[in-house]
Design an enzyme around this catalytic site. Structure first.
Site, PDB file in Angstrom:
ATOM      1  N   CYS A   1       0.839  -1.206   0.000  1.00 47.49           N
ATOM      2  CA  CYS A   1       0.000   0.000   0.000  1.00 47.49           C
ATOM      3  C   CYS A   1       0.868   1.249   0.000  1.00 47.49           C
ATOM      4  CB  CYS A   1      -0.887   0.032   1.249  1.00 47.49           C
ATOM      5  SG  CYS A   1      -1.919  -1.386   1.427  1.00 47.49           S
TER       6      CYS A   1
HETATM    7  N1  SAJ Z   1       6.273   2.233   8.983  1.00 45.67           N
HETATM    8  C1  SAJ Z   1       7.293   2.995   9.562  1.00 45.67           C
HETATM    9  N2  SAJ Z   1       6.987   3.906  10.522  1.00 45.67           N
HETATM   10  C2  SAJ Z   1       5.691   4.109  10.926  1.00 45.67           C
HETATM   11  C3  SAJ Z   1       4.666   3.338  10.320  1.00 45.67           C
HETATM   12  C4  SAJ Z   1       4.978   2.405   9.362  1.00 45.67           C
HETATM   13  O1  SAJ Z   1       8.473   2.838   9.215  1.00 45.67           O
HETATM   14  O2  SAJ Z   1       5.472   4.943  11.799  1.00 45.67           O
HETATM   15  C5  SAJ Z   1       6.609   1.277   7.929  1.00 45.67           C
HETATM   16  C6  SAJ Z   1       6.217  -0.141   8.277  1.00 45.67           C
HETATM   17  O3  SAJ Z   1       7.291  -0.804   8.910  1.00 45.67           O
HETATM   18  C7  SAJ Z   1       5.928  -0.743   6.902  1.00 45.67           C
HETATM   19  C8  SAJ Z   1       5.411   0.433   6.106  1.00 45.67           C
HETATM   20  O4  SAJ Z   1       5.840   1.606   6.788  1.00 45.67           O
HETATM   21  O5  SAJ Z   1       7.120  -1.203   6.305  1.00 45.67           O
HETATM   22  C9  SAJ Z   1       3.890   0.448   5.968  1.00 45.67           C
HETATM   23  O6  SAJ Z   1       3.369   0.295   7.248  1.00 45.67           O
HETATM   24  P1  SAJ Z   1       1.789   0.542   7.576  1.00 45.67           P
HETATM   25  O7  SAJ Z   1       1.681   0.594   9.070  1.00 45.67           O
HETATM   26  O8  SAJ Z   1       1.278   1.692   6.820  1.00 45.67           O
HETATM   27  O9  SAJ Z   1       1.114  -0.820   7.155  1.00 45.67           O
HETATM   28  P2  SAJ Z   1       0.420  -1.263   5.799  1.00 45.67           P
HETATM   29  O10 SAJ Z   1       1.325  -1.148   4.636  1.00 45.67           O
HETATM   30  O11 SAJ Z   1      -0.149  -2.604   6.097  1.00 45.67           O
HETATM   31  O12 SAJ Z   1      -0.726  -0.186   5.583  1.00 45.67           O
HETATM   32  C10 SAJ Z   1      -2.045  -0.587   5.827  1.00 45.67           C
HETATM   33  C11 SAJ Z   1      -2.877   0.409   5.063  1.00 45.67           C
HETATM   34  N3  SAJ Z   1      -4.244  -0.037   5.033  1.00 45.67           N
HETATM   35  C12 SAJ Z   1      -4.936   0.145   3.884  1.00 45.67           C
HETATM   36  O13 SAJ Z   1      -4.433   0.600   2.862  1.00 45.67           O
HETATM   37  C13 SAJ Z   1      -6.351  -0.258   3.931  1.00 45.67           C
HETATM   38  C14 SAJ Z   1      -2.818   1.776   5.735  1.00 45.67           C
HETATM   39  O14 SAJ Z   1      -3.813   2.642   5.138  1.00 45.67           O
HETATM   40  C15 SAJ Z   1      -3.128   1.647   7.191  1.00 45.67           C
HETATM   41  O15 SAJ Z   1      -3.093   2.941   7.791  1.00 45.67           O
HETATM   42  C16 SAJ Z   1      -2.072   0.749   7.810  1.00 45.67           C
HETATM   43  O16 SAJ Z   1      -2.276  -0.549   7.235  1.00 45.67           O
HETATM   44  C17 SAJ Z   1      -2.224   0.673   9.313  1.00 45.67           C
HETATM   45  O17 SAJ Z   1      -2.536   1.727   9.924  1.00 45.67           O
HETATM   46  O18 SAJ Z   1      -1.950  -0.402   9.864  1.00 45.67           O
END
Ligand code: SAJ
Length: 436
Positions: free
Chosen positions: A279
Site C-alpha cells: 500500500c
Molecule cells: N512504517 C514505519 N513507521 C511508521 C509506520 C509504518 O516505518 O510509523 C513502515 C512499516 O514498517 C511498513 C510500512 O511503513 O514497512 C507500511 O506500514 P503501515 O503501518 O502503513 O502498514 P500497511 O502497509 O499494512 O498499511 C495498511 C494500510 N491499510 C490500507 O491501505 C487499507 C494503511 O492505510 C493503514 O493505515 C495501515 O495498514 C495501518 O494503519 O496499519
C-alpha cells in the site's frame, strides 16, 4: 431498477459477487455471506478457488472455521459467467506499479472486461482497488457501456444510474488488525450518479456500521490516496528527523516519545528501515502519476519516496560503522538480519526494505544470513536465502546483527546480550542511540 435492487438488498435476496479473493476480497465476501446474502467469489487463481471450496482459508484474518461457517452460501469459482445471476459485483483486484513505478491497472481492466461481458440491467458494479482519481469514470465506465454491451443486451441505450449502477468505495482492510474489521471500519462511497451512490451505500450498509457518502467516484478515489499518502509522507518525515538527530547526536526515539506526549496536534510515527508493503510505497505514486498528466509535480510524494527508499542505504552505512568499530571490514564479515517481513507480525515481504538491506550488504561483500519466524525463504533479484533455523547459533556466528522487523516473537533483551554488535532499525533492543 433502483427500487428493485434496493428491495433485493434489503430483503437479502440480492446475489453479491466479489471479484478478487485476496486479503481484501475474501473478508468482504465472508462478511456478506454471514449477513445472509448468497455470495459468489470469483478469482482467476484456481488454487485459491479450490482451497476455499475445501473450506481452507489462505487469509490470516479469516480462520478456516469462519469460512466453513458460510459455505455453501459463499461459492467460489473461476467462471465469470456466474455474474449472470448476480445483482452486484465488487472488484477487489490488485493495483501494483509497473517496472517504471507507474500505475499498472491491467487487473482492473481485465476484471472490467469480464464484468462487461455479463453486465445486465439492474446490476451494481463497485470498484474497491486503490487507484488514481478518474479510474472509475474514465476507464471502467466506458468498458461497461461499450457498444458490445448494448449489442449483447439488444438495447439502444444502457444508462449508468438508470439501467445499471457504478460506484467506487476504497478498501480499508488492515491485515492482522483485530480492532478494526470490515464491519466496524467506516466505508467511504462515491457514485457516478446519486442513484449509484444510494444503491452502493445500501449494499455496504447491510454489513458495515458507518457509510461515508462523498460527491463523486473521483472524491472517493482521492480519499484513499490521501489516507496512504499521509502515512508515506509522515513516515518519510520521521525518517528524515532520525537522520537529523543522528547528525545532531540526539536520540530520535527519546525526542519522538517526548513529542508524542503532546495531547493535540501531533501524531506519532516511528523511524524504520524504510517502507514496505503493497500500500504505502505504491499508492502515492498513483496520485503523483495522475497529477503529472495534469502537468503538476506532487513534490511531497516525490520527496517522501526518495527519503523512504534511501533508508536501507542509510542503515547499511550504520552496519559498516558498527563493523568498523569492531575493527572488521564489511567484506567477509557475517551479518545476521532479524526479520524480513515488511512490518511486525506479518509474513508478507512485498517491497520489504529488508530485501534492499540484504542486497546492499551482499554488494559490499558481507556474508548475509537472515532469520524470520514468519518467512521461511526469500528470493530477490540476485539472491535466494532460507531463514536460519537455529537463532542462537546464528547470533553467535554473526559479527553484526541488524534488527529490521520487530516481530513480537523475538526475545529482544536476550538478543541484545548475545549479539556481538547490533544495528537496531526499530529500537526494540533498547539501545539508546539509533546507530548503535
Ligand atoms: N512504517 C514505519 N513507521 C511508521 C509506520 C509504518 O516505518 O510509523 C513502515 C512499516 O514498517 C511498513 C510500512 O511503513 O514497512 C507500511 O506500514 P503501515 O503501518 O502503513 O502498514 P500497511 O502497509 O499494512 O498499511 C495498511 C494500510 N491499510 C490500507 O491501505 C487499507 C494503511 O492505510 C493503514 O493505515 C495501515 O495498514 C495501518 O494503519 O496499519
Amino acid at each position: 431498477m433502483r427500487q428493485q435492487l434496493l428491495a433485493r438488498i434489503h430483503n437479502r435476496s440480492a446475489v453479491v459477487a466479489v471479484i478478487g479473493l485476496g486479503y481484501v476480497g475474501l473478508p468482504l465476501a465472508v462478511a456478506f455471506a454471514e449477513k445472509g446474502f448468497a455470495v459468489v467469489g470469483i478469482d482467476v487463481d484456481a488454487v485459491k478457488v479450490a482451497a476455499l471450496e475445501r473450506g481452507e482459508s489462505y487469509v490470516q484474518d479469516i480462520p478456516a472455521a469462519r469460512l466453513r461457517g458460510v459455505l455453501p452460501r459463499l461459492a467460489a469459482t473461476t467462471d465469470y459467467s456466474a455474474l449472470e445471476r448476480c445483482d452486484a459485483a465488487i472488484i477487489c483486484v490488485p493495483t501494483p506499479l509497473n517496472k517504471t513505478r507507474d500505475p499498472d491497472v491491467r487487473y482492473v481492466i481485465a476484471a472490467g472486461e469480464s464484468v462487461a461481458r455479463y453486465l445486465h440491467p439492474g446490476m451494481l458494479v463497485v470498484l474497491e482497488s486503490t487507484t488514481y482519481p478518474g479510474t472509475t469514470e474514465e476507464l471502467l465506465l466506458p468498458m461497461l457501456t461499450a457498444r458490445s454491451t448494448l449489442e449483447r443486451l439488444q438495447v439502444d441505450s444502457f444508462e449508468v444510474g438508470k439501467d445499471f449502477f457504478l460506484a467506487f468505495s476504497p478498501e480499508r482492510i488492515d491485515p492482522g488488525n483485530k480492532q478494526w474489521t470490515v464491519e466496524n471500519t467506516p466505508k467511504v462511497v462515491g457514485g457516478i450518479t446519486l442513484a449509484c451512490r444510494e444503491v452502493a451505500a445500501a449494499l455496504y450498509g447491510t454489513i458495515i456500521e458507518r457509510i461515508v457518502p462523498v460527491s463523486s467516484t473521483q472524491a472517493a478515489e482521492m480519499v484513499k490516496l490521501l489516507e496512504n499518502t499521509f502515512r508515506a509522507v509522515n513516515i518519510a518525515l520521521v525518517n528524515e528527523v532520525a537522520i537529523m538527530c543522528d547528525k545532531l547526536g540526539l536520540d530520535v526515539w527519546e525526542v519522538i516519545e517526548a513529542a508524542a506526549t503532546k495531547p493535540y496536534g501531533f501524531m506519532k510515527f516511528t523511524p524504520g528501515p524504510g517502507v514496505g508493503g503493497h500500500c504505502i510505497p505504491l499508492d502515492p505514486h498513483y496520485l503523483s502519476w495522475k497529477l503529472k498528466t495534469l502537468n503538476y509535480n506532487a513534490r511531497f510524494i516525490q520527496l517522501a519516496g526518495e527519503i523512504n527508499t534511501e533508508m536501507p542505504r542509510w542503515w547499511v552505512d550504520k552496519v559498516v560503522d558498527a563493523l568498523n568499530e569492531a575493527g572488521k571490514p564489511v567484506k567477509g564479515s557475517r551479518v545476521l538480519v532479524l526479520g524480513v517481513a515488511y512490518k511486525k507480525d506479518v509474513d508478507d515481504v512485498r517491497e520489504s526494505p529488508a530485501l534492499d538491506i540484504i542486497e546492499l550488504l551482499r554488494q559490499k561483500g558481507a556474508e548475509v544470513r537472515y532469520h524470520d519466524p514468519y518467512v521461511p525463504a526469500i528470493r530477490h533479484n540476485a539472491f535466494a536465502l532460507v531463514s536460519e533455523t537455529d537463532l542462537g547459533a546464528a547470533l553467535d556466528a554473526a559479527d553484526c546483527v541488524v534488527v529490521v522487523t520487530d516481530h513480537s516473537w523475538y526475545d529482544w533483551p536476550a538478543i541484545r546480550v548475545r549479539a556481538k554488535a547490533i544495528v537496531d532499525t526499530r529500537h526494540v533492543t533498547c539501545t539508546n542511540r539509533i546507530n548503535s
